[in-house]
Design a protein around this motif. Structure first.
Motif, PDB file in Angstrom:
ATOM      1  N   LYS A 145       0.749  -0.899   0.178  1.00 50.84           N
ATOM      2  CA  LYS A 145      -0.590  -0.067  -0.206  1.00 50.84           C
ATOM      3  C   LYS A 145       0.385   1.476  -0.029  1.00 50.84           C
ATOM      4  O   LYS A 145       1.816   1.118   0.253  1.00 50.84           O
ATOM      5  CB  LYS A 145      -0.935  -0.122   1.192  1.00 50.84           C
ATOM      6  CG  LYS A 145      -0.215   0.190   2.482  1.00 50.84           C
ATOM      7  CD  LYS A 145      -1.027   0.404   3.475  1.00 50.84           C
ATOM      8  CE  LYS A 145      -0.607   0.173   4.924  1.00 50.84           C
ATOM      9  NZ  LYS A 145      -1.639   0.689   6.209  1.00 50.84           N
ATOM     10  N   ASN A 146       0.172   2.197  -0.292  1.00 51.21           N
ATOM     11  CA  ASN A 146       0.685   3.637  -0.260  1.00 51.21           C
ATOM     12  C   ASN A 146       0.400   4.271   1.053  1.00 51.21           C
ATOM     13  O   ASN A 146      -0.333   4.179   1.745  1.00 51.21           O
ATOM     14  CB  ASN A 146       0.474   4.453  -1.567  1.00 51.21           C
ATOM     15  CG  ASN A 146       0.972   4.151  -2.726  1.00 51.21           C
ATOM     16  OD1 ASN A 146       1.271   3.741  -2.466  1.00 51.21           O
ATOM     17  ND2 ASN A 146      -0.232   4.263  -3.766  1.00 51.21           N
ATOM     18  N   VAL A 147       1.925   4.419   1.819  1.00 55.03           N
ATOM     19  CA  VAL A 147       1.629   5.557   3.223  1.00 55.03           C
ATOM     20  C   VAL A 147       1.888   7.279   3.288  1.00 55.03           C
ATOM     21  O   VAL A 147       3.132   7.449   1.916  1.00 55.03           O
ATOM     22  CB  VAL A 147       2.359   4.889   3.948  1.00 55.03           C
ATOM     23  CG1 VAL A 147       1.776   3.269   4.540  1.00 55.03           C
ATOM     24  CG2 VAL A 147       3.958   4.985   4.471  1.00 55.03           C
ATOM     25  N   ALA A 148       1.295   7.762   3.400  1.00 56.43           N
ATOM     26  CA  ALA A 148       1.178   9.047   3.809  1.00 56.43           C
ATOM     27  C   ALA A 148       3.057   9.371   5.073  1.00 56.43           C
ATOM     28  O   ALA A 148       2.710   8.787   5.652  1.00 56.43           O
ATOM     29  CB  ALA A 148       0.614   9.947   4.032  1.00 56.43           C
ATOM     30  N   LYS A 149       4.321  10.591   4.609  1.00 63.75           N
ATOM     31  CA  LYS A 149       5.055  10.354   5.231  1.00 63.75           C
ATOM     32  C   LYS A 149       5.060  12.174   5.130  1.00 63.75           C
ATOM     33  O   LYS A 149       4.474  12.628   4.907  1.00 63.75           O
ATOM     34  CB  LYS A 149       6.351   9.911   4.942  1.00 63.75           C
ATOM     35  CG  LYS A 149       6.298   8.341   5.114  1.00 63.75           C
ATOM     36  CD  LYS A 149       7.889   7.516   4.412  1.00 63.75           C
ATOM     37  CE  LYS A 149       7.935   6.711   5.126  1.00 63.75           C
ATOM     38  NZ  LYS A 149       8.917   6.636   4.743  1.00 63.75           N
ATOM     39  N   PHE A 150       5.265  12.387   6.292  1.00 68.34           N
ATOM     40  CA  PHE A 150       5.826  13.647   6.547  1.00 68.34           C
ATOM     41  C   PHE A 150       6.881  13.972   7.728  1.00 68.34           C
ATOM     42  O   PHE A 150       7.572  13.010   8.157  1.00 68.34           O
ATOM     43  CB  PHE A 150       4.580  14.860   8.361  1.00 68.34           C
ATOM     44  CG  PHE A 150       5.277  16.220   8.342  1.00 68.34           C
ATOM     45  CD1 PHE A 150       4.932  17.030   7.294  1.00 68.34           C
ATOM     46  CD2 PHE A 150       5.719  16.047   9.166  1.00 68.34           C
ATOM     47  CE1 PHE A 150       5.568  18.018   7.460  1.00 68.34           C
ATOM     48  CE2 PHE A 150       5.940  17.496  10.056  1.00 68.34           C
ATOM     49  CZ  PHE A 150       5.915  18.252   8.690  1.00 68.34           C
ATOM     50  N   LYS A 151       7.904  14.541   6.909  1.00 66.62           N
ATOM     51  CA  LYS A 151       9.482  15.081   7.566  1.00 66.62           C
ATOM     52  C   LYS A 151       9.816  15.516   8.035  1.00 66.62           C
ATOM     53  O   LYS A 151       9.192  16.887   7.330  1.00 66.62           O
ATOM     54  CB  LYS A 151      10.004  14.939   6.167  1.00 66.62           C
ATOM     55  CG  LYS A 151      11.664  14.581   7.297  1.00 66.62           C
ATOM     56  CD  LYS A 151      13.193  14.466   6.089  1.00 66.62           C
ATOM     57  CE  LYS A 151      13.931  14.684   6.990  1.00 66.62           C
ATOM     58  NZ  LYS A 151      15.437  14.246   6.022  1.00 66.62           N
ATOM     59  N   ALA A 152       9.561  16.382   8.988  1.00 64.21           N
ATOM     60  CA  ALA A 152       9.670  17.694   9.942  1.00 64.21           C
ATOM     61  C   ALA A 152      10.921  18.849   9.109  1.00 64.21           C
ATOM     62  O   ALA A 152      11.739  18.142   9.166  1.00 64.21           O
ATOM     63  CB  ALA A 152      10.280  17.640  11.488  1.00 64.21           C
ATOM     64  N   GLY A 153      10.751  20.010   8.675  1.00 64.89           N
ATOM     65  CA  GLY A 153      11.851  21.067   8.450  1.00 64.89           C
ATOM     66  C   GLY A 153      12.488  21.461   9.607  1.00 64.89           C
ATOM     67  O   GLY A 153      12.624  20.932  10.896  1.00 64.89           O
ATOM     68  N   ALA A 154      14.080  21.533   9.390  1.00 67.32           N
ATOM     69  CA  ALA A 154      14.561  22.633  10.539  1.00 67.32           C
ATOM     70  C   ALA A 154      14.013  23.426  11.126  1.00 67.32           C
ATOM     71  O   ALA A 154      14.417  23.305  12.128  1.00 67.32           O
ATOM     72  CB  ALA A 154      15.926  22.964   9.164  1.00 67.32           C
ATOM     73  N   GLY A 155      13.262  24.257  10.443  1.00 70.65           N
ATOM     74  CA  GLY A 155      12.893  25.370  11.629  1.00 70.65           C
ATOM     75  C   GLY A 155      11.648  24.974  12.934  1.00 70.65           C
ATOM     76  O   GLY A 155      12.088  25.422  13.958  1.00 70.65           O
ATOM     77  N   LEU A 156      10.770  23.594  11.979  1.00 65.69           N
ATOM     78  CA  LEU A 156       9.750  22.984  13.019  1.00 65.69           C
ATOM     79  C   LEU A 156      10.896  22.199  14.560  1.00 65.69           C
ATOM     80  O   LEU A 156      10.694  22.184  14.895  1.00 65.69           O
ATOM     81  CB  LEU A 156       8.665  22.355  12.181  1.00 65.69           C
ATOM     82  CG  LEU A 156       7.975  21.104  12.859  1.00 65.69           C
ATOM     83  CD1 LEU A 156       7.173  22.071  14.033  1.00 65.69           C
ATOM     84  CD2 LEU A 156       7.570  20.030  12.395  1.00 65.69           C
ATOM     85  N   SER A 157      11.750  21.139  14.059  1.00 64.39           N
ATOM     86  CA  SER A 157      12.464  20.466  14.693  1.00 64.39           C
ATOM     87  C   SER A 157      12.979  21.216  15.589  1.00 64.39           C
ATOM     88  O   SER A 157      13.694  21.222  16.909  1.00 64.39           O
ATOM     89  CB  SER A 157      14.014  19.363  13.571  1.00 64.39           C
ATOM     90  OG  SER A 157      12.836  18.994  12.582  1.00 64.39           O
ATOM     91  N   LYS A 158      13.576  22.562  15.244  1.00 58.34           N
ATOM     92  CA  LYS A 158      13.877  23.553  16.038  1.00 58.34           C
ATOM     93  C   LYS A 158      13.411  24.284  16.983  1.00 58.34           C
ATOM     94  O   LYS A 158      13.757  24.605  18.322  1.00 58.34           O
ATOM     95  CB  LYS A 158      15.183  24.857  15.557  1.00 58.34           C
ATOM     96  CG  LYS A 158      16.110  25.663  15.929  1.00 58.34           C
ATOM     97  CD  LYS A 158      16.843  26.562  15.348  1.00 58.34           C
ATOM     98  CE  LYS A 158      17.737  27.586  16.138  1.00 58.34           C
ATOM     99  NZ  LYS A 158      18.031  28.530  15.373  1.00 58.34           N
ATOM    100  N   ALA A 159      12.077  24.348  16.638  1.00 56.54           N
ATOM    101  CA  ALA A 159      11.217  24.477  17.588  1.00 56.54           C
ATOM    102  C   ALA A 159      11.146  23.837  18.932  1.00 56.54           C
ATOM    103  O   ALA A 159      10.383  24.402  19.865  1.00 56.54           O
ATOM    104  CB  ALA A 159       9.688  25.347  16.550  1.00 56.54           C
ATOM    105  N   VAL A 160      10.909  22.447  18.319  1.00 55.99           N
ATOM    106  CA  VAL A 160      10.480  21.704  19.532  1.00 55.99           C
ATOM    107  C   VAL A 160      11.226  21.256  20.515  1.00 55.99           C
ATOM    108  O   VAL A 160      10.830  20.739  21.347  1.00 55.99           O
ATOM    109  CB  VAL A 160       9.388  20.235  18.212  1.00 55.99           C
ATOM    110  CG1 VAL A 160       9.851  19.207  19.013  1.00 55.99           C
ATOM    111  CG2 VAL A 160       8.989  20.988  17.956  1.00 55.99           C
ATOM    112  N   ASN A 161      12.689  21.299  19.518  1.00 57.26           N
ATOM    113  CA  ASN A 161      13.959  20.983  20.936  1.00 57.26           C
ATOM    114  C   ASN A 161      14.368  22.604  21.046  1.00 57.26           C
ATOM    115  O   ASN A 161      14.896  22.953  21.537  1.00 57.26           O
ATOM    116  CB  ASN A 161      15.002  21.025  20.234  1.00 57.26           C
ATOM    117  CG  ASN A 161      14.925  18.808  19.525  1.00 57.26           C
ATOM    118  OD1 ASN A 161      13.726  18.365  20.015  1.00 57.26           O
ATOM    119  ND2 ASN A 161      14.817  18.258  18.248  1.00 57.26           N
TER     120      ASN A 161
END
Length: 90
Positions: free
Chosen positions: A74-90
């Motif tokens: 099957k096909n699955v949707a994927k999301f990869k966080a960008g640098a800005g979002l990753s930086k904001a979360v950490n």
């Protein structure tokens, strides 16, 4: 946060009505979904990328019986966080 909470926050932040915020959110989700259905990719620079990945067929096990089962490809949707979002979360 659920969809209605997000609509409330968007309306407050943008100074627009809840109906306009709901329409904007629905438009975003509809456009991302239709692009992914066509096999495309959606990128929001600094925030993240949605893409479609193909998952191959495989053999699995029923945990109750231990019996082998075939799991379809099957096909699955994927999301990869960008640098800005990753930086904001950490």
């Amino acid at each position: 946060m659920n969809k209605s909470d997000l609509i409330d926050a968007m309306a407050a932040d943008a100074g627009i009505s809840k109906a306009s915020a709901k329409a904007a959110l629905d438009s975003l989700t509809d456009n991302v979904t239709s692009t992914l259905k066509k096999g495309g990719k959606v990128s929001l620079v600094g925030w993240g990328t949605w893409s479609v990945s193909k998952r191959a067929a495989r053999t699995g096990r029923n945990p109750q019986t231990g019996k082998a089962i075939e799991i379809a490809a099957k096909n699955v949707a994927k999301f990869k966080a960008g640098a800005g979002l990753s930086k904001a979360v950490n």
